[in-house]
Design an enzyme around this catalytic site. Structure first.
Site, mmCIF file in Angstrom:
data_model
loop_
_atom_site.group_PDB
_atom_site.id
_atom_site.type_symbol
_atom_site.label_atom_id
_atom_site.label_comp_id
_atom_site.label_asym_id
_atom_site.label_seq_id
_atom_site.Cartn_x
_atom_site.Cartn_y
_atom_site.Cartn_z
ATOM 1 N N PRO A 27 0.803 -1.224 0.000
ATOM 2 C CA PRO A 27 0.000 0.000 0.000
ATOM 3 C C PRO A 27 0.834 1.272 0.000
ATOM 4 O O PRO A 27 1.862 1.354 0.664
ATOM 5 C CB PRO A 27 -0.784 -0.114 1.319
ATOM 6 C CG PRO A 27 0.119 -0.897 2.213
ATOM 7 C CD PRO A 27 0.809 -1.895 1.316
ATOM 8 N N TRP A 46 6.790 -1.067 9.849
ATOM 9 C CA TRP A 46 7.007 -2.235 8.996
ATOM 10 C C TRP A 46 6.334 -3.483 9.562
ATOM 11 O O TRP A 46 6.056 -4.428 8.814
ATOM 12 C CB TRP A 46 8.503 -2.481 8.789
ATOM 13 C CG TRP A 46 9.162 -1.405 7.989
ATOM 14 C CD1 TRP A 46 10.046 -0.468 8.425
ATOM 15 C CD2 TRP A 46 8.963 -1.122 6.595
ATOM 16 N NE1 TRP A 46 10.425 0.376 7.407
ATOM 17 C CE2 TRP A 46 9.775 -0.004 6.278
ATOM 18 C CE3 TRP A 46 8.189 -1.705 5.598
ATOM 19 C CZ2 TRP A 46 9.823 0.536 4.985
ATOM 20 C CZ3 TRP A 46 8.241 -1.160 4.318
ATOM 21 C CH2 TRP A 46 9.047 -0.065 4.030
#
Length: 641
Positions: free
Chosen positions: A48, A524
């Site tokens: 994304p 992350w």
């Protein structure tokens, strides 16, 4: 009814008409519905973007290939569901909001509402929530104009409570496997952002930097006019000196010049430019435990600085004697632990000297370093000064030079799973194939434990609560949180799990009260948890048949998704990867706003059409190679097609 195509059609107008037809007739949705009963699927994961930055031409590169693969397999009769996603957390968002509000760093954020840190966090995070959509309209236009078919009706959004709860579930499962721990370690740390960086993040931003290295005299205790000649490339750490390190098996010498005696490695005698006489040769082991006078005797009172043995010391450069400041280097910290050296900071988390360093207290270590060096020269302890140019890690978000700084942090023990990660990598088909054993494989072979906690604000809160005895509760769902909450009303049905609201929740178990650890998760971790937190794993869409992103994601999304996928399922979360090279201008320079060579994709589409740009990206060379974007070549290639 068919329309006559004009002799010189405007490709952009035609593309807009086609896109309008697709939307009006719900062609993408119908393609999914038509193949839903086929029993054959093709799974594409979408890495994304963040909608707080405008789409750029380089976003078209992976998007074009993801669209191509999805369309092809749809035409083969497979259900190729492509769920869009939006990456909404993390420091890139925080840094942008800080700039918009005229703030700088954590202290300023916590003072956003005078005298009320909780209200400050709430206000700041609300700005972050708004900021992530600041360019959403541009993205909608970009994706439509590009002709990228993806499900924008039900995207996953990383700040949505359901997604956050999914990330908590992933974290709880990793915890249950005994792979999470807390430790005091030296980490790459950004003093501007106030957060540690993972090993993967460090690799994202290296810059050429000019620094000063010093060869420093340390007066040997009990020997008048004799000095250990030590070397450092970080003069700002000298106030933190507590030891000098030598290699026990290396050869050292004591030499006498006209004015002094120096101790250094035999292999480094070339540093001594004046005439000298060798008085003694000895092994480094013979120097261990010898003591010397501190450069800053007012610090570390009660500690006698001495020489210690360090296997990391080399005689290839420097003097063979290494200045050691325990809190500001990984090797230094390990050595300090082994030798029971003092562990005390002289620098705060913002990169300023602490009050104990009285002469430079409160001053930036980078800014005051020239003054520090001048003072050391005036004191006669600098033997030689040199300028060095080297590639040094900087924060990929704000471009500040990193510090290697001892911090408390939570970790995932990735290093214990290297073999499993490398085995999973063998099952993946990589394009280009050299990435498998090269950039990605070598990174896996040296995979370090993952520092997953961040001392920031806008992110998935770390779901760990701790009592006074240091015992922990890890929460994997909102239902579990509600069951253990001292005040369940703080976890309503429409619960916002972000800071500061989650910080208010006290848990109670067996009569013990637990408070939340005040961290957020590394962004992350959000990204790597995508197959699970988005619901795709639960729908049987695991592993992905195909993913595609830029080469920088070998240490970003590709890596974090592999780690979490292997830890939770024992196998790789994707089967095939296209790893793209950089998109550069016609002169080979990486496109950058600062250089002024960025091409705005929507303007390009209006000029030549999106199909021409897509065809250029498909056909100019292999996907893994850097692509020189040349308008002449683009037009020529499109005419040839």
């Amino acid at each position: 009814m068919f329309q006559t195509i004009p002799r010189e059609p405007d490709p952009h107008v035609l593309e807009q008409e086609i896109a309008a037809f697709w939307e009006a007739e719900r062609i993408y949705q119908k393609s999914e519905e038509q193949n839903a009963a086929s029993g054959s699927t093709y799974v594409v994961y979408d890495g994304p973007p963040t909608a707080n930055a405008a789409p750029a031409l380089h976003h078209m590169l992976p998007g074009s290939f993801k669209d191509l693969y999805g369309r092809y397999h749809t035409m083969q009769g497979k259900l190729a569901r492509r769920q869009a996603g939006w990456d909404t957390h993390g420091l890139p968002v925080e840094v942008q909001v800080e700039k918009a509000l005229g703030l700088s760093g954590k202290t300023a954020v916590l003072s956003l509402v005078a005298g009320d840190e909780r209200a400050s966090i709430a206000k700041f995070n609300e700005h972050c929530r708004t900021s992530v959509w600041s360019n959403k309209q541009d993205w909608d236009v970009f994706l439509r104009a590009e002709g990228y078919w993806t499900n924008q009706e039900t995207p996953y959004i990383t700040y949505d409570p359901q997604y956050v709860e999914g990330v908590w579930d992933v974290f709880a499962k990793v915890w249950e496997k005994g792979l999470v721990y807390k430790d005091f370690k030296v980490l790459p740390y950004c003093p501007r952002c106030g957060t540690a960086l993972s090993a993967a993040e460090v690799g994202l931003e290296y810059q050429e930097r000019h620094d000063t290295s010093l060869f420093v005299r340390f007066a040997v205790a009990g020997h008048a006019n004799r000095y250990f000649l030590a070397w450092t490339t970080t003069p700002w750490t000298l106030p933190g000196n507590v030891a000098l390190a030598v290699h026990p098996d290396a050869d050292y010498v004591v030499v006498k010049t006209e004015k002094e005696e120096l101790v250094l490695a035999k292999a480094r005698l070339g540093l001594v430019t004046e005439a000298y006489e060798v008085l003694e040769e000895l092994k480094g082991a013979a120097l261990v435990d010898l003591t010397y006078q501190s450069l800053f005797p007012e610090l570390f009172v009660g500690h006698t600085p001495r020489l210690v043995a360090g296997d990391f010391v080399t005689t290839d450069d420097g003097t063979g004697i290494v200045h050691t400041a325990v809190m500001y280097g990984e090797d230094d910290f390990k050595l300090g632990t082994a030798c029971n050296l003092p562990k005390e900071h002289t620098v705060d988390a913002h990169g300023h000297y602490l009050p104990i360093v009285t002469k430079y207290a409160g001053q930036s270590i980078r800014e005051v370093e020239p003054t520090l060096i001048q003072d050391l020269q005036a004191a006669g302890v600098v033997y030689k000064k040199q300028s060095i140019t080297h590639r040094y890690p900087h924060c990929w978000r704000c471009k500040t030079a990193l510090l290697y700084y001892a911090r408390d942090s939570w970790y995932v023990a990735v290093s214990t799973k290297r073999a499993e990660l490398m085995a999973a990598n063998e099952t993946i088909s990589w394009v280009p194939d050299h990435v498998q054993q090269g950039r990605f494989g070598s990174f896996l072979a040296e995979a370090r434990d993952w520092a997953i906690s961040r001392e920031r604000f806008w992110g998935t809160p770390l779901p760990i609560w701790t009592n006074e005895a240091g015992e922990h509760l890890v929460i994997g769902s909102f239902e579990q949180l509600r069951e253990l909450a001292e005040d369940p009303s703080l976890v309503p049905a429409e619960f916002d799990p972000h800071r500061p609201f989650v910080d208010d929740i006290v848990l109670v178990k067996d009569g013990q009260r637990y408070m939340r650890e005040p961290y957020v998760l590394d962004v992350w971790f959000d990204s790597g948890a995508m197959p699970f937190a988005s619901g795709r794993y639960a729908r049987g869409e695991y592993p992905a048949d195909f993913i595609a992103e830029g080469v920088d994601q070998t240490r970003g999304w590709f890596y974090s998704m592999l780690v979490l996928g292997v830890l939770l399922t024992g196998k790789a979360p994707y089967k095939r990867v296209i790893c793209f090279g950089h998109l550069v201008d016609e002169k080979g320079k990486k496109m950058s706003k600062s250089i002024g060579n960025v091409i705005k994709p929507l303007e390009l589409y209006k000029e030549v059409g999106a199909d021409a740009a897509r065809w250029f990206l498909y056909s100019v060379n292999s996907p893994g190679e850097s692509k020189r974007f040349d308008m002449k070549e683009l037009r020529a290639g499109y005419r040839r097609s």
